[in-house]
Design a protein around this motif. Structure first.
Motif, mmCIF file in Angstrom:
data_model
loop_
_atom_site.group_PDB
_atom_site.id
_atom_site.type_symbol
_atom_site.label_atom_id
_atom_site.label_comp_id
_atom_site.label_asym_id
_atom_site.label_seq_id
_atom_site.Cartn_x
_atom_site.Cartn_y
_atom_site.Cartn_z
ATOM 1 N N LYS A 120 -0.665 -3.355 2.822
ATOM 2 C CA LYS A 120 -1.043 -1.978 3.069
ATOM 3 C C LYS A 120 -1.334 -1.785 4.549
ATOM 4 N N ILE A 121 -0.693 -0.752 5.107
ATOM 5 C CA ILE A 121 -0.866 -0.464 6.527
ATOM 6 C C ILE A 121 -2.020 0.492 6.697
ATOM 7 N N GLU A 122 -2.910 0.180 7.573
ATOM 8 C CA GLU A 122 -4.034 1.061 7.851
ATOM 9 C C GLU A 122 -3.565 2.292 8.602
ATOM 10 N N ILE A 123 -3.910 3.450 8.086
ATOM 11 C CA ILE A 123 -3.489 4.705 8.717
ATOM 12 C C ILE A 123 -4.485 5.069 9.807
ATOM 13 N N LYS A 124 -4.073 4.849 11.035
ATOM 14 C CA LYS A 124 -4.843 5.231 12.214
ATOM 15 C C LYS A 124 -3.891 5.361 13.406
#
Length: 240
Positions: A5-9
């Motif tokens: 899961k890619i961190e959304i930032k």
């Protein structure tokens, strides 16, 4: 194993941020086109990049303006203020008026007259005849103006020619007058000079004759015997 899961930032690296934006933008446009075709949906997409560059997509069945109007009606949100609404209404009125004028122009050209009734056809005929009369009047006025201009030009040209001929004749007469007058003056001067030389030669000749007669003793004097020195006094006076 599945993808993590890619961190959304916000991506801090500028190059990575540009690459990611390009990929995801193209993916959104592709998905919008697919849902439009697959589901017969009306889709509009507007994307602004961080540098201000815009990317948009709108389904072929509806333009973006109509879609925004529909969004405003369904959502209840005012996208335009009263000023813009009035402007939009004015634009619609001008479009309708333009369409009406275009249709009237086609009727005057004899196009799309199948739907006109007799009254409308008579009105078109009257308008064409009235316009034709105005065109002919203006055409006659232009022709008369051109004729007057040509007449004025011809008169000015003739006047210029006559003026030039008058100048040439005056110059011609002045030249001959000056030539013959100068020639006469030169001839008269030559004759006067010749007469003056003749008079000077005659005077000189008379003077030489008088001197020769004097030296030859041709001037004699008779003296009385009672005045023996008179002749000598006369000769001394002459010599002095």
């Amino acid at each position: 194993m599945g993808r993590g899961k890619i961190e959304i930032k916000r991506i801090e690296n500028a190059n990575n941020r540009v690459v990611t934006f390009s990929k995801r933008r193209n993916g959104l446009v592709k998905k919008a086109k697919e849902i439009t075709v697959l589901c017969d949906a009306k889709v509009a997409l507007i994307i602004f990049a961080s540098n201000g560059k815009m990317t948009d997509y709108c389904c072929p069945s509806m333009d973006l303006g109509a879609m925004l109007d529909q969004y405003q009606k369904l959502s209840g949100k005012k996208l335009w203020d009263a000023k813009h609404e009035n402007l939009s209404n004015e634009i619609d009125r001008i479009k309708k008026e333009n369409d009406s004028l275009q249709l009237e122009l086609r009727h005057l050209k004899g196009e799309d007259i199948q739907s006109l009734n007799l009254k409308n056809l008579m009105a078109v005929e009257h308008a064409i005849e009235h316009g034709l009369d105005k065109v002919r009047d203006h055409q006659s006025e232009i022709i008369m103006t051109k004729r007057r201009a040509v007449s004025i030009y011809n008169n000015l040209y003739c006047l210029l020619l006559s003026f030039q001929d008058g100048i040439c004749n005056n110059v011609h007469h002045f030249f001959f007058f000056f030539f013959f007058t100068g020639k006469m003056i030169v001839e008269e001067n030559r004759q006067l000079h010749f007469q003056l030389q003749q008079q000077e030669m005659a005077i000189a000749s008379n003077a030489r004759g008088l001197m020769m007669r004097y030296h030859d003793g041709q001037f004699g004097y008779r003296v009385q015997p009672i005045q023996p020195n008179l002749q000598e006094k006369i000769m001394s006076l002459v010599i002095d």
